[in-house]
Design a protein around this motif. Structure first.
Motif, PDB file in Angstrom:
ATOM      1  N   UNK A  78       0.529  -1.523   0.052  1.00 14.48           N
ATOM      2  CA  UNK A  78      -0.204  -0.089   0.369  1.00 14.48           C
ATOM      3  C   UNK A  78       0.762   1.132  -0.144  1.00 14.48           C
ATOM      4  N   UNK A  79       0.493   2.295  -0.108  1.00 16.95           N
ATOM      5  CA  UNK A  79       1.427   4.138  -0.245  1.00 16.95           C
ATOM      6  C   UNK A  79       1.967   3.722   0.801  1.00 16.95           C
ATOM      7  N   UNK A  80       1.264   3.890   2.231  1.00 16.98           N
ATOM      8  CA  UNK A  80       1.989   4.755   3.661  1.00 16.98           C
ATOM      9  C   UNK A  80       2.424   3.133   4.064  1.00 16.98           C
ATOM     10  N   UNK A  81       3.634   2.819   3.497  1.00 13.93           N
ATOM     11  CA  UNK A  81       4.786   1.775   4.206  1.00 13.93           C
ATOM     12  C   UNK A  81       5.831   1.826   3.727  1.00 13.93           C
ATOM     13  N   UNK A  82       6.627   2.852   5.064  1.00 15.67           N
ATOM     14  CA  UNK A  82       7.469   3.101   5.218  1.00 15.67           C
ATOM     15  C   UNK A  82       8.596   2.220   5.402  1.00 15.67           C
ATOM     16  N   UNK A  83       8.316   1.044   5.461  1.00 18.39           N
ATOM     17  CA  UNK A  83       9.816   0.033   5.625  1.00 18.39           C
ATOM     18  C   UNK A  83       9.981  -0.737   4.138  1.00 18.39           C
ATOM     19  N   UNK A  84       8.817  -0.465   3.391  1.00 20.29           N
ATOM     20  CA  UNK A  84       8.897  -0.706   1.608  1.00 20.29           C
ATOM     21  C   UNK A  84       9.449   0.666   1.737  1.00 20.29           C
ATOM     22  N   UNK A  85       9.441   1.652   1.994  1.00 20.05           N
ATOM     23  CA  UNK A  85      10.159   2.712   1.487  1.00 20.05           C
ATOM     24  C   UNK A  85      12.010   2.394   1.521  1.00 20.05           C
ATOM     25  N   UNK A  86      11.680   2.056   2.667  1.00 17.25           N
ATOM     26  CA  UNK A  86      13.410   2.464   3.296  1.00 17.25           C
ATOM     27  C   UNK A  86      14.121   0.950   2.438  1.00 17.25           C
ATOM     28  N   UNK A  87      13.910   0.108   2.233  1.00 17.14           N
ATOM     29  CA  UNK A  87      13.774  -0.668   0.495  1.00 17.14           C
ATOM     30  C   UNK A  87      14.260  -0.597  -0.083  1.00 17.14           C
ATOM     31  N   UNK A  88      13.539   0.441  -0.958  1.00 17.06           N
ATOM     32  CA  UNK A  88      13.031   0.800  -2.186  1.00 17.06           C
ATOM     33  C   UNK A  88      13.566   2.078  -2.948  1.00 17.06           C
ATOM     34  N   UNK A  89      14.002   2.503  -1.152  1.00 12.72           N
ATOM     35  CA  UNK A  89      15.946   3.810  -1.723  1.00 12.72           C
ATOM     36  C   UNK A  89      16.427   2.716  -1.782  1.00 12.72           C
ATOM     37  N   UNK A  90      16.662   1.755  -1.078  1.00  7.61           N
ATOM     38  CA  UNK A  90      18.682   1.253  -1.087  1.00  7.61           C
ATOM     39  C   UNK A  90      18.376   0.415  -2.413  1.00  7.61           C
ATOM     40  N   UNK A  91      17.330  -0.264  -2.739  1.00  9.58           N
ATOM     41  CA  UNK A  91      17.365  -1.063  -4.100  1.00  9.58           C
ATOM     42  C   UNK A  91      17.827   0.527  -5.674  1.00  9.58           C
ATOM     43  N   UNK A 100      22.133  -3.687   9.745  1.00 10.33           N
ATOM     44  CA  UNK A 100      21.808  -3.550   8.009  1.00 10.33           C
ATOM     45  C   UNK A 100      20.608  -4.628   8.402  1.00 10.33           C
ATOM     46  N   UNK A 101      19.599  -4.671   8.638  1.00 10.57           N
ATOM     47  CA  UNK A 101      18.555  -5.548   7.641  1.00 10.57           C
ATOM     48  C   UNK A 101      17.757  -5.226   6.554  1.00 10.57           C
ATOM     49  N   UNK A 102      17.823  -2.766   6.694  1.00 12.11           N
ATOM     50  CA  UNK A 102      17.016  -2.853   4.981  1.00 12.11           C
ATOM     51  C   UNK A 102      18.234  -3.832   4.072  1.00 12.11           C
ATOM     52  N   UNK A 103      19.697  -3.290   4.124  1.00 19.46           N
ATOM     53  CA  UNK A 103      20.725  -3.637   2.937  1.00 19.46           C
ATOM     54  C   UNK A 103      20.276  -5.710   2.895  1.00 19.46           C
TER      55      UNK A 103
END
Length: 321
Positions: free
Chosen positions: A13-26, A305-308
């Motif tokens: 969904x649009x409001x998902x900061x966890x996904x935001x972190x992973x997307x930014x890393x990618x 380093x979970x996002x990584x």
């Protein structure tokens, strides 16, 4: 097409900061990402796919106003927390029909992509979200599991509480309640036999012996990597007040690690967020495993380093393809 050109799909969904972190890393790594939500269909999400004849796997694409992904080129999918299909402009009967066609049509295509690593596969998530199945798998994997009763029989509930008390009641699923405009989960609560009445007959309830704990532990397993964090809160249910928490990284005991691997293998998961109650004797008591659990809020205070690790997993895709 090289692996560098293959996109990662992020379904949430649009409001998902966890996904935001992973997307930014990618993005920082130059990995193409296509993010969308099933709730955007069909207004701003479209899909066309073909199979059969000379085509032995799905060909076609999924498109948003700003992104396009060829179905045969997807390297991995991060299946987070998409909203459901919704057709509010239709009457109830037509909406039921349209939702079913979308779920089994678009949903079916997205769960059968060739050469795609799923984190996690939606069908495997569905299997693992059944709490009774999770408890049975936990026992088989070798975890310590508190005495548990799932029932709609009041007398059986009273007998269980009297034998194993102090006891707690917890939801079998994770329904969201809206209180004062804010989404909240149903908290774990202590229960005594005198509180059990005939309303228990109305649906299934889960009762469990309360663990005499000194802290909680959240273990996030991401592929081959394990990140364990001790949570000191002094609360029965630490989710009720995050402001009380102190976080400390720690190492899971070998027996717990083996049991987690067995549990994930049973459900064919590559990601799992395990919750344990830690006793004064150092025993790790299994509470549950969420196949779509949160983890990002623990990264800043612990430096883990979970996002990584998640980005590594998604970027690598199916390495044997």
């Amino acid at each position: 097409m090289t692996n560098d050109d293959r996109p990662v799909l992020v379904l949430t969904n649009l409001d998902d900061p966890t996904a935001d972190f992973v997307i930014a890393e990618l993005y920082d790594r130059g990995v193409p990402v296509v993010r969308f939500d099933s709730g955007d269909f069909p207004a701003s999400l479209s899909c066309s796919a073909a199979i059969g004849g000379c085509t032995d796997s799905w060909s076609g694409s999924v498109q948003t106003p700003s992104r396009h992904a060829a179905l045969g080129s997807v390297r991995s999918m991060y299946y987070r927390r998409p909203s459901g299909f919704c057709f509010p402009h239709l009457d109830k009967q037509d909406e039921r029909f349209a939702v079913a066609q979308a779920r089994y049509g678009l949903g079916g295509i997205l769960t059968s992509l060739p050469g795609c690593l799923y984190v996690n596969h939606p069908n495997r998530i569905g299997d693992a979200e059944y709490k009774p199945a999770g408890l049975a798998a936990a026992v088989a994997a070798g975890f310590v599991v508190p005495p548990t009763l799932i029932t709609n029989v009041p007398d059986d509930a009273r007998e269980f509480i009297e034998e194993h008390g102090p006891a707690v009641f917890k939801p079998i699923s994770v329904p969201l309640l809206v209180v004062d405009g804010k989404a909240q989960t149903v908290p774990v609560a202590e229960v005594v036999a005198e509180e059990i009445d005939d309303s228990v007959t109305g649906t299934m309830h889960l009762f469990q012996k309360r663990v005499d704990k000194v802290a909680d532990v959240r273990v996030t397993v991401i592929g081959e990597q394990i990140f364990a964090v001790r949570i000191d809160s002094g609360l029965l249910d630490w989710r009720t007040d995050y402001g009380t928490h102190t976080y400390t990284p720690l190492v899971a005991p070998p027996a717990v690690e083996r049991a987690m691997r067995a549990y994930l293998k049973h459900f064919r998961l590559v990601f799992g967020a395990f919750d344990f109650a830690l006793t004064d004797a150092g025993e790790w008591v299994f509470i549950e495993c969420n196949p779509s659990g949160q983890w990002a809020w623990m990264e800043p205070p612990t430096g883990l380093p979970m996002t990584s690790a998640l980005a590594d997993l998604l970027e690598g895709g199916l390495r044997d393809e």
